[in-house]
Each structure stands twice: as C-alpha cells, then as structure tokens.
Design a protein around this motif. Structure first.
Motif, mmCIF file in Angstrom:
data_model
loop_
_atom_site.group_PDB
_atom_site.id
_atom_site.type_symbol
_atom_site.label_atom_id
_atom_site.label_comp_id
_atom_site.label_asym_id
_atom_site.label_seq_id
_atom_site.Cartn_x
_atom_site.Cartn_y
_atom_site.Cartn_z
ATOM 1 N N LEU A 251 0.826 -1.205 0.000
ATOM 2 C CA LEU A 251 0.000 0.000 0.000
ATOM 3 C C LEU A 251 0.860 1.254 0.000
ATOM 4 N N PRO A 252 0.699 2.141 -0.991
ATOM 5 C CA PRO A 252 1.321 3.458 -0.843
ATOM 6 C C PRO A 252 0.626 4.220 0.279
ATOM 7 N N TRP A 253 1.395 4.994 1.010
ATOM 8 C CA TRP A 253 0.804 5.758 2.111
ATOM 9 C C TRP A 253 1.331 7.191 2.071
ATOM 10 N N ILE A 254 0.505 8.115 2.562
ATOM 11 C CA ILE A 254 0.849 9.541 2.575
ATOM 12 C C ILE A 254 0.309 10.124 3.875
ATOM 13 N N GLY A 255 1.049 11.044 4.461
ATOM 14 C CA GLY A 255 0.627 11.670 5.708
ATOM 15 C C GLY A 255 -0.075 12.994 5.481
ATOM 16 N N VAL A 256 -1.229 13.161 6.119
ATOM 17 C CA VAL A 256 -1.969 14.432 6.083
ATOM 18 C C VAL A 256 -2.342 14.787 7.524
ATOM 19 N N PRO A 257 -1.394 15.317 8.291
ATOM 20 C CA PRO A 257 -1.694 15.693 9.672
ATOM 21 C C PRO A 257 -2.445 17.015 9.715
ATOM 22 N N ILE A 258 -3.095 17.288 10.828
ATOM 23 C CA ILE A 258 -3.910 18.511 10.904
ATOM 24 C C ILE A 258 -3.660 19.328 12.160
ATOM 25 N N VAL A 259 -3.003 18.780 13.186
ATOM 26 C CA VAL A 259 -2.951 19.479 14.479
ATOM 27 C C VAL A 259 -1.803 20.477 14.513
ATOM 28 N N ASN A 260 -1.919 21.467 15.393
ATOM 29 C CA ASN A 260 -0.918 22.512 15.547
ATOM 30 C C ASN A 260 0.430 21.922 15.942
ATOM 31 N N TYR A 261 1.501 22.536 15.421
ATOM 32 C CA TYR A 261 2.843 22.008 15.676
ATOM 33 C C TYR A 261 3.284 22.209 17.120
ATOM 34 N N ASP A 262 2.732 23.212 17.803
ATOM 35 C CA ASP A 262 3.114 23.509 19.195
ATOM 36 C C ASP A 262 2.147 22.851 20.173
ATOM 37 N N ASN A 263 1.827 21.581 19.926
ATOM 38 C CA ASN A 263 0.755 20.923 20.683
ATOM 39 C C ASN A 263 1.237 20.182 21.929
ATOM 40 N N HIS A 264 2.546 20.265 22.240
ATOM 41 C CA HIS A 264 3.121 19.543 23.395
ATOM 42 C C HIS A 264 2.945 18.028 23.251
ATOM 43 N N GLN A 265 3.011 17.555 22.031
ATOM 44 C CA GLN A 265 2.878 16.127 21.757
ATOM 45 C C GLN A 265 3.881 15.337 22.587
ATOM 46 N N HIS A 266 3.429 14.277 23.228
ATOM 47 C CA HIS A 266 4.230 13.378 24.066
ATOM 48 C C HIS A 266 4.639 14.010 25.394
ATOM 49 N N SER A 267 4.150 15.190 25.710
ATOM 50 C CA SER A 267 4.579 15.877 26.920
ATOM 51 C C SER A 267 3.363 16.259 27.748
ATOM 52 N N SER A 268 3.619 16.967 28.846
ATOM 53 C CA SER A 268 2.510 17.490 29.641
ATOM 54 C C SER A 268 1.860 18.656 28.900
ATOM 55 N N ASP A 269 0.627 18.967 29.292
ATOM 56 C CA ASP A 269 -0.137 20.063 28.688
ATOM 57 C C ASP A 269 -0.309 19.896 27.174
ATOM 58 N N GLU A 270 -0.516 18.660 26.732
ATOM 59 C CA GLU A 270 -0.839 18.429 25.326
ATOM 60 C C GLU A 270 -2.121 19.181 24.978
ATOM 61 N N ASN A 271 -2.156 19.749 23.769
ATOM 62 C CA ASN A 271 -3.301 20.599 23.441
ATOM 63 C C ASN A 271 -3.604 20.591 21.957
ATOM 64 N N LEU A 272 -4.787 21.067 21.638
ATOM 65 C CA LEU A 272 -5.276 21.191 20.267
ATOM 66 C C LEU A 272 -5.784 22.604 20.050
ATOM 67 N N ARG A 273 -5.219 23.294 19.053
ATOM 68 C CA ARG A 273 -5.750 24.605 18.669
ATOM 69 C C ARG A 273 -6.960 24.375 17.767
ATOM 70 N N LEU A 274 -8.085 24.993 18.124
ATOM 71 C CA LEU A 274 -9.330 24.693 17.417
ATOM 72 C C LEU A 274 -9.301 25.117 15.954
ATOM 73 N N GLY A 275 -8.598 26.201 15.635
ATOM 74 C CA GLY A 275 -8.523 26.610 14.238
ATOM 75 C C GLY A 275 -7.906 25.542 13.354
ATOM 76 N N HIS A 276 -6.921 24.828 13.879
ATOM 77 C CA HIS A 276 -6.330 23.733 13.116
ATOM 78 C C HIS A 276 -7.301 22.558 13.008
ATOM 79 N N PHE A 277 -8.038 22.311 14.064
ATOM 80 C CA PHE A 277 -9.043 21.257 14.072
ATOM 81 C C PHE A 277 -10.089 21.521 12.996
#
Length: 556
Positions: free
Chosen positions: A514-540
């Motif tokens: 299967l060919p695969w391609i990434g299309v992420p949508i969440v903000n880059y400053d989301n604290h991924q993998h850390s405390s205070d992980e968050n989602l900016r609603l405009g990106h959502f």
C-alpha cells in the motif's frame, strides 16, 4: 424502492443491542454514564441531520475541493458544540496502551462513534491490549478505496506535571498557556445550542492532538458531506490502533491475520503535526525508531559521599562521559557506521526539500535556542538524517530530595530515529559495540557480584525494539492527485515534505503493497508526548475541511 439508508438501519439496532449487553466497571462510572448518555444524544442528532442525504446523496455531482471545504465549514459552524462535545467525551477516557480496561473502553467508544455513521465496524483483538478498530464505508460510485490510519492510545502521563493536574479532564483555554491562555467554560450547554468557538482557543488533554482529534475531524467531515448531500469519491476504510505509543508490537501480526479486510489503493495517516510555520502539511515518509536503556553501575549500594567520595566510582559521572562521547559539539553522532546505510534522497524529494519554508530563525526565537546543532544545516535537512537522542536520565535524587551519596547506578533512556535504508537491529548493534569500545563490559541483565568484582565498568544495555523508516514515491499518480486536492483545499498554502521527523509504523502497510501519505492537521506547538498536550481549534476546523475535500474529490 431504494434500500433504507445504512446509518439509519444500524444506529437503532446496534445501539439498542449495546445498551442491553454492555456493562461498565465501577472504575469507569465517574464518566461512563454521562459519556454514554451524551453519546446517544450525539448519535441521535447525527441521525436526524444525515437522514435526508443518505438516501439521495450519491446522485449529486462531484464538487471542487473549494466547494467541499465551504460545505464542511458551513456544517461545522452550525454544529461546533456537538463536535467539541464528542471530542471532549472521547478525551475523557484514559488511554494508556498498557491500561487494558480503559484502552478497551476507548475501543468500545470508537465502535459506537463509527456505527453511528453507518460504518461497518470490526474489532481485531489483541490479547491484553486494545484491539485494532477496523471500519468500512462503501460508496456505490467510488472506484478507489482509501484507508485512514490513526491511533487512539496516548503517551503515559504524570498528572503533577500538567498545569491543570488532570490529563483526562479536558480543559478549554482562551489561548496557549505560554501565551497567557485562561481557563474558560465549554460554550453551549444545550444539545441544540449553537456555539461559537474562537480559532485560537485550545483544548488541553492527553491525546487532544495525538491522535484522537484527527479521528473526530474525519467523522465530522463525513457528517458534513452527508448533511450537504455530497457523495464520497472514494470508499473509506479506517484502521485505528490502540498501542502505537507502545511501539505497535502487535499491529503487523494482527493485520496479517486479517489481510482480507485491507484491500485499498492508498493509506492516509493522520499522525503528526502540521509544519512549524503553521501551514498545512502533506508528507511522504517517516523515520523509523528504536529505543534502548543503558544502566551503568557503581557500588552495590549508595555510599556516603564524604566517607567514600574520590574512592568509590560514581556511575553518574561514568554514564555522562559515555553519553558525551556519542556526539560532537555540533550534534554529529560519532558511533562507527552510524550514517553508512542511509539511502540518498531522489530528485523529487530534493526539489520538495528546497521548496520548504525557511523558518529556522523563527523557531530559534520561539524556543529560546541561541545556537542549534547541525553545523549550519536547516532543520528540514537534519530530519532526513538518523538521530540519537537522550530522552531521559536518572541517578539518585535531586532538588529537595537530594542526598549526599555516591549513587549505586545511573540510567539513561535513548531513542534513535532511523531513515530509509537502515536496519533497526544493526543500528542497535552499532551502539552496543560503541559502548564496548569505551571500555564497558556490556550485558543484558543485572550484574552478579562476580561480574562486579571482575569488571571496572559495567553497562546493562537493553534493546526495546523498533521499526524501520518508510517512504512513498512523490511522483506516483496517487501522490500527485492527493497533493492537488489538499493544495486546492488550502488555497495553495500546503507544505509538501519528503518525510516527517517522527515515527509511525507505516512500514507495515508498505510491506502490504500500500502506498501511504501523511496528512496531519494538528498545531505544531501541541506539546505532543509531553505534559499540557493541546489542540488549537482553528487547526481542528481546517483539518475537517481538508479531510472533507479528500473524501469528496480525490480521484486518480
């Protein structure tokens, strides 16, 4: 007479059956009943909204990506409260992969969410873990099939490190915490109330960005297209994994047991953030990853530093010297053979790399970095190379608990990112050999007293496993078609990247052809993998629009 709409046939039957048979444990009662009742209200609202279009939607003409975006936006503005409530209830279920009870509650919740949309759903079991949740929605006019991959588990949490102290109690803030964002109530309490959520508001909770919000965004986009009588251009399948953050140890075996479900032309992964410029991102590869732990030993017990300092070997010092020897001052890894197996980028990838935004100075200012590593190379160039990172260190105590001792041991946890061409086991072997060449007796167990007495330097080196990198050719017809749809949906603002710096087990799908391609949508400053992980609603919101355009217009 046309058949009854699938969603309307499934919702009452399956939810009624679930309500008779499902039982919640006492541990889940704090949110279980409220969650179930609210979900049923959401399901009912979705059914009412979708019922007119499911019978006739497939007869409509295909819209342009811009028209699909506008349709999704109009729907979202009328249904923000419902969408945010569905996400918040999903986020309230703890989702650490090793927490068997709760991770299975997440899977059961996903089944209800998918079946509410008429998606045929199957649980692919994994003993002691959350199952792979598989779903399928066939569009009569579609000639292509797209699989959407995301994961519903999250990284482990330390509640004390979170500003609000409760990673699984979603909190809405007026902006990022770093920008002074204040806690505000979720708007619109009534089921039919129209909410108005500001684009800069953020939801704080574990997996708010990684990876629960893309799942809800996809389902909301599907709701919007149906409500607007816009047919799907592709058949849709979903694969939702429950142990990605634990290294996906069972995903390949589980999918191989159910290959009959996986027929498709493309897989889209939602994992990861958008580009650091804030612009949308499409990427065609990801790095692999291995993990390892190193423990260096001193005396068999911690010793008084006054009585034994300068005599008893200090394992924290020994480990520090070992780690420092692995890299030069510019961050270049000094381990023999570390870069030897890297597959060079092709011309299309080099061209895409050269066209990416120049935003390193902005990141340096934002992150307080005076001088980056890399000997002058840009970030986008460096993530095309393998990397070695010390992700954690521990020896004795610090802060208010500090004690005047020579520690008995020192531990480091490392992650190593791999690029195309590199083998995970070979990479570990290179590191283990480097440790031996530094004069350490390398073992994979706690040292015996005899080993301690015989070897001045002992290092326990534990390989945690990992997987290789994966990449899809950027010049495939499907690659070019997806880029065009996303660029049209975002008015040409999308960044096209050869690969993402992070790791997702896409090699599994590559092995399945299967060919695969990434299309992420969440903000880059989301604290991924850390405390205070968050989602900016405009990106959502924008993510819903992008997914809606893909579902409505992708064709090649």
């Amino acid at each position: 007479m046309p058949p009854r709409p699938l969603a309307l046939r499934l919702i009452p039957e399956r939810l009624a059956r679930r309500s008779k048979t499902s039982k919640r444990s006492p541990a889940g009662r704090n949110h279980g009943n409220r969650e179930g009742n609210s979900l049923k209200k959401i399901v009912g609202a979705v059914a009412v909204l979708l019922s007119p279009c499911l019978a006739c939607g497939q007869k409509a003409g295909s819209p342009t990506p811009a028209q699909a975006v506008q349709a999704v936006r109009e729907y979202r503005m009328e249904n923000e409260n419902r969408i945010v409530r569905e996400l918040s209830e999903f986020l309230a279920i703890p989702n650490i992969a090793s927490d068997t009870s709760n991770i299975q509650k997440n899977a059961a919740h996903l089944v209800e969410m998918l079946e509410a949309r008429g998606i045929e759903t199957h649980l692919l079991p994994i003993t002691g873990r959350g199952p792979v949740v598989f779903g399928k929605l066939i569009s009569p006019e579609a000639k292509r099939t797209v699989i959407f991959y995301a994961h519903y588990d999250g990284q482990p949490v330390d509640p004390a490190a979170w500003t609000d102290g409760a990673p699984f109690e979603p909190v809405l803030r007026s902006a990022a915490i770093e920008a002074g964002g204040k806690r505000i109530p979720f708007t619109g309490n009534g089921a039919g109330a129209r909410a108005a959520y500001n684009d800069d508001w953020r939801i704080y909770a574990r997996s708010a960005s990684d990876d629960k919000s893309p799942i809800v965004a996809l389902l909301a986009a599907l709701d919007a297209l149906r409500a607007k009588a816009i047919p799907l251009a592709v058949n849709l399948k979903v694969i939702l994994e429950g142990e990605e953050e634990a290294g996906s140890p069972n995903l390949q075996r589980t999918l191989e047991l159910h290959k009959n479900l996986l027929g498709a032309d493309l897989l889209i992964t939602a994992d990861g953030p958008v580009h650091q410029s804030g612009r949308p991102l499409v990427f065609f590869g990801n790095r692999g990853d291995i993990g390892l732990d190193i423990t260096v030993y001193g005396p068999v017990r911690a010793l008084h530093s006054g009585h034994y300092g300068n005599w008893a070997p200090n394992p924290a010092m020994a480990l520090s010297r070992l780690l420092a020897a692995m890299k030069d001052e510019d961050g270049r890894v000094l381990i023999a053979g570390f870069y030897d197996d890297v597959t060079p980028l092709g011309e299309a990838e080099k061209k895409a790399l050269a066209a990416m935004p120049e935003n390193d100075p902005d990141l340096e200012r934002e992150l307080g970095i005076a001088k980056p590593e890399g000997a002058g190379k840009k970030l986008v160039e460096l993530i095309m190379e393998p990397s070695l990172n010390v992700r954690g260190l521990r020896s004795a105590y610090v802060g208010s608990q500090a004690q005047n001792v020579v520690p008995d041991r020192a531990e480091a946890s490392l992650d190593v990112r791999l690029v195309r061409g590199e083998d995970p086991q070979k990479k570990f072997d290179q590191i283990a050999e480097f440790i031996r060449r530094q004069g350490f007796y390398a073992i994979d167990h706690e040292p015996t007293m005899e080993e301690r007495r015989a070897h001045a330097r002992i290092a326990k080196v534990i390989y945690e496993g990992g997987y290789r990198a994966s990449r899809t050719a950027m010049d495939l017809p499907v690659s070019q078609a997806l880029v065009k749809v996303v660029e049209d949906a975002t008015e040409g603002s999308t960044v096209i990247a050869p690969a993402l710096g992070g790791s997702v087990p896409m090699y599994i799908f590559e092995d399945l052809g299967l060919p695969w391609i990434g299309v992420p949508i969440v903000n880059y400053d989301n604290h991924q993998h850390s405390s205070d992980e968050n989602l900016r609603l405009g990106h959502f919101w924008r993510g819903m629009e992008i997914y809606g355009a893909i579902l409505a217009d992708l064709n090649w």
